[in-house]
Scaffold this motif. Structure first.
Motif, mmCIF file in Angstrom:
data_model
loop_
_atom_site.group_PDB
_atom_site.id
_atom_site.type_symbol
_atom_site.label_atom_id
_atom_site.label_comp_id
_atom_site.label_asym_id
_atom_site.label_seq_id
_atom_site.Cartn_x
_atom_site.Cartn_y
_atom_site.Cartn_z
ATOM 1 N N ILE A 278 74.929 37.952 25.860
ATOM 2 C CA ILE A 278 74.463 38.277 24.501
ATOM 3 C C ILE A 278 75.647 38.279 23.532
ATOM 4 O O ILE A 278 75.581 37.717 22.433
ATOM 5 C CB ILE A 278 73.738 39.639 24.475
ATOM 6 N N ALA A 279 76.756 38.906 23.964
ATOM 7 C CA ALA A 279 77.934 38.985 23.091
ATOM 8 C C ALA A 279 78.473 37.584 22.804
ATOM 9 O O ALA A 279 78.835 37.265 21.663
ATOM 10 C CB ALA A 279 79.007 39.862 23.734
ATOM 11 N N GLU A 280 78.509 36.742 23.837
ATOM 12 C CA GLU A 280 79.021 35.382 23.663
ATOM 13 C C GLU A 280 78.154 34.605 22.662
ATOM 14 O O GLU A 280 78.643 33.917 21.774
ATOM 15 C CB GLU A 280 79.018 34.681 25.035
ATOM 16 N N ARG A 281 76.838 34.755 22.820
ATOM 17 C CA ARG A 281 75.910 34.042 21.935
ATOM 18 C C ARG A 281 76.034 34.551 20.492
ATOM 19 O O ARG A 281 75.997 33.779 19.531
ATOM 20 C CB ARG A 281 74.479 34.237 22.452
ATOM 21 N N ALA A 282 76.189 35.874 20.340
ATOM 22 C CA ALA A 282 76.330 36.441 18.987
ATOM 23 C C ALA A 282 77.608 35.936 18.329
ATOM 24 O O ALA A 282 77.644 35.668 17.124
ATOM 25 C CB ALA A 282 76.320 37.971 19.060
ATOM 26 N N LYS A 283 78.640 35.789 19.146
ATOM 27 C CA LYS A 283 79.924 35.292 18.624
ATOM 28 C C LYS A 283 79.782 33.835 18.184
ATOM 29 O O LYS A 283 80.125 33.479 17.061
ATOM 30 C CB LYS A 283 80.989 35.389 19.732
ATOM 31 N N SER A 284 79.263 33.003 19.075
ATOM 32 C CA SER A 284 79.188 31.569 18.758
ATOM 33 C C SER A 284 78.153 31.314 17.661
ATOM 34 O O SER A 284 78.293 30.390 16.879
ATOM 35 C CB SER A 284 78.868 30.754 20.012
#
Lengths: 249, 328
Positions: free
Chosen positions: B83-89
């Protein structure tokens, strides 16, 4: 085993609250404070583990000077030492509290870091998991049963309508639900001994605080209660009201 | 305009009610901030993507399915990393979830990974310039706090039931994503997930709750409560702390300050005096019925419909009457 328990000062659960004149806090006059309920279960669990298997319990709190009393209570229950990470007032930013705790816990050599699953007052239930992330430790939340052996933990976590059994390596962060241990009352001997136990106080390293309190208010009152009748004779009227007024039947 | 990432919770490959609440809440927040896309992210074993497509009907513009065999169970470490990776990208302004047990477990980890501002268990959220103003019950629900949250991204969870899932048809684009952290490397491993009582809704989802207290006198008498729940047909069974402390019912059935907080359409308190700690867990119920032999019991101060009487006489009569009403 060296266990840290992160505890918070919170009002006693029987309190009927009034809002302070500032509108951003509760009126503390006449309010009794104690260790926040879930945190006290964590303290008790930690004491039972170290009493059985050796080791020590360190209690840590982020809060104002008033939290010294809360830490002292945990010392009187049997914790070895306490640390107050001092703030000027209440903190509503979970991340800021987690930063302060991680800063203190880092390098402390703890095998286990315990939290209550949620604080009674701010009720965010986030600081444990955030602290684990900042420390890079495994984390299990809302645990109602915990067994520790050979550097590993097995925990039970209740979900809505289900339960999980999880396994994890130590060191780890665990937040405690009810059902794990019933907190003891401090003995007179414990209270006397606590006065001589080390209690360190230093400023909390909160960093950037991005969540601030704007207002506190009491929730709207429910309409006053109504007794509709006595005994089984009142059942037909109840069914009618559930159908026509509440519309739930 | 702000794009929002919504965490849509699934258990064992099935979407939960909270998934639709999260997407609905995200849609409302996106619309309130001048329109933006809602991207829903779902975790599950193979096949969850097909089920997740229905989130489009609740306002998701994109549905991101992350399939892995380990996601038959919870895996908060790799789920939060993903989730964090997707929010970042994706540059999402907000990450939205629901504060169920799973949502409460995952959301703070996401916030910490993102270094994001965090608000928990909110009952409403308003966009206020660059800040978010949220309301959140604290002090066991006895105080409502209004908090100002600044910083982008912000991670927030809604209280279960605070948002009613509502349809807002979109043609959702389907995407798939690989876990950002290998689930088989997670340190915390779920060995077993056991389901609770079959055929009865959970306390969090039930529109009707029948709850028993010490007035039932012994564990076996909970049959009265079960029978009444069966008569309603879509009711869950709850209990007071006194009852779970006695071991009459499991701890997970406890409603109150240290147990579950519920707000069903109808709450029936059977043999419950109404200690302040119990009321903290059910005071936001829409309608409250109380049956108790003591007319001075505090539960009658908040009960919309109180009956003073012996639970062993009144409850069976009510069960029969509810059955009759259902059949008529």
């Amino acid at each position: 085993m060296k266990i840290a328990v992160c505890i918070k000062r919170a009002p006693d659960s029987e309190t009927r609250f009034r809002i302070a004149a500032s509108g951003t806090g509760i009126d503390e006059a006449g309010v009794k404070f104690d260790i926040s309920d879930f945190d006290s279960y964590a303290v008790e669990y930690a004491l039972q583990v170290t009493e059985k298997g050796g080791g020590e319990v360190v209690v840590i709190s982020v809060g104002t000077d008033a939290s010294q009393e809360t830490l002292r209570k945990a010392l009187s229950m049997g914790a070895a030492s306490g640390v107050l990470l001092k703030t000027d007032g209440p903190v509503f930013d979970s991340m800021a509290v987690a930063r302060a705790l991680a800063d203190e816990l880092q390098g402390g050599g703890y095998d286990l870091v315990l939290f209550g699953k949620v604080a009674a007052d701010t009720a965010a239930g986030a600081v444990g998991a955030m602290t684990a992330e900042l420390l890079g430790l495994p984390c299990v939340n809302s645990v109602s049963k915990l067994d520790l052996a050979d550097g590993r933990g097995t925990a039970r976590r209740d979900l809505e309508g289900a339960a999980e059994t999880v396994e994890f390596p130590l060191p780890a962060v665990v937040s405690i639900d009810e059902g794990i241990a019933r907190p003891r009352y401090p003995s007179l001997k414990g209270i006397m001994a606590a006065k001589k136990k080390p209690l360190e106080s230093k400023p909390a390293q909160l960093g950037d605080v991005r969540v601030k309190i704007a207002k506190m208010e009491l929730p709207a009152d429910r309409p006053p209660g109504r007794i509709i009748g006595e005994g089984a004779a009142a059942v037909p009227e109840l069914v009618r009201l559930l159908q026509d007024e509440a519309k739930v039947l | 305009m702000a794009n929002i990432l919504a965490y849509a919770e699934a258990r064992a490959g099935e979407l939960r009610k909270t998934a639709f609440e999260a997407v609905t809440a995200a849609r409302q927040l996106a619309d309130a901030s001048g329109g933006g896309e809602v991207h829903a992210i779902v975790f599950g074993p193979a096949g969850v993507a097909a089920k997740a497509a229905q989130l489009g009907k609740f306002g998701a513009d994109v549905v991101i399915a992350v399939e892995h065999e380990r996601y038959a169970n919870n895996d908060p470490e790799s789920m939060s990393a993903t989730i964090a990776e997707r929010a970042k990208s994706g540059g999402h302004r907000y990450v939205v979830g629901v504060a169920s047990q799973t949502g409460r477990d995952i959301a703070p980890r996401v916030a910490a990974k993102l270094g994001a501002a965090f608000a928990s268990d909110v009952i409403d959220a308003k966009v206020n310039g660059d800040a978010l103003t949220v309301r959140h019950p604290g002090y066991w629900g006895k105080v409502i706090m209004t908090l100002e949250v600044t910083g982008s991204p912000t991670v927030l969870t809604y209280r279960p039931g605070a948002v009613t899932a509502s349809e807002n048809a979109k043609e959702a684009r389907a995407e798939s994503m690989a876990p950002a952290a290998d689930p088989s490397a997670s340190r915390v491993v779920v060995k077993e997930t056991t389901q609770g009582a079959k055929g009865r809704p959970d306390l969090a989802e039930a529109p009707i709750i029948i709850s028993g207290g010490r007035g039932l006198k012994e564990a076996a008498n909970f049959k009265l409560v079960e029978d009444l729940a069966d008569a309603f047909g879509n009711a869950a069974v709850g209990a007071t702390r006194a009852v779970t402390d006695e071991g009459w019912r499991p701890h997970s059935d406890q409603i109150g300050q240290t147990g579950r907080t519920v707000s069903p359409q109808l709450y029936v308190a059977v043999g419950i005096s109404g200690a302040i700690q119990h009321i903290a867990g059910m005071r936001t119920s829409k309608a409250i019925v109380a049956i108790n032999k003591d007319k001075e019991a505090p539960i009658f101060k908040i009960a919309d419909y109180g009956i003073v009487g012996d639970v062993f006489e009144v409850v069976p009569a009510l069960t029969a009457a509810v059955k009759a009403a259902k059949n008529s």
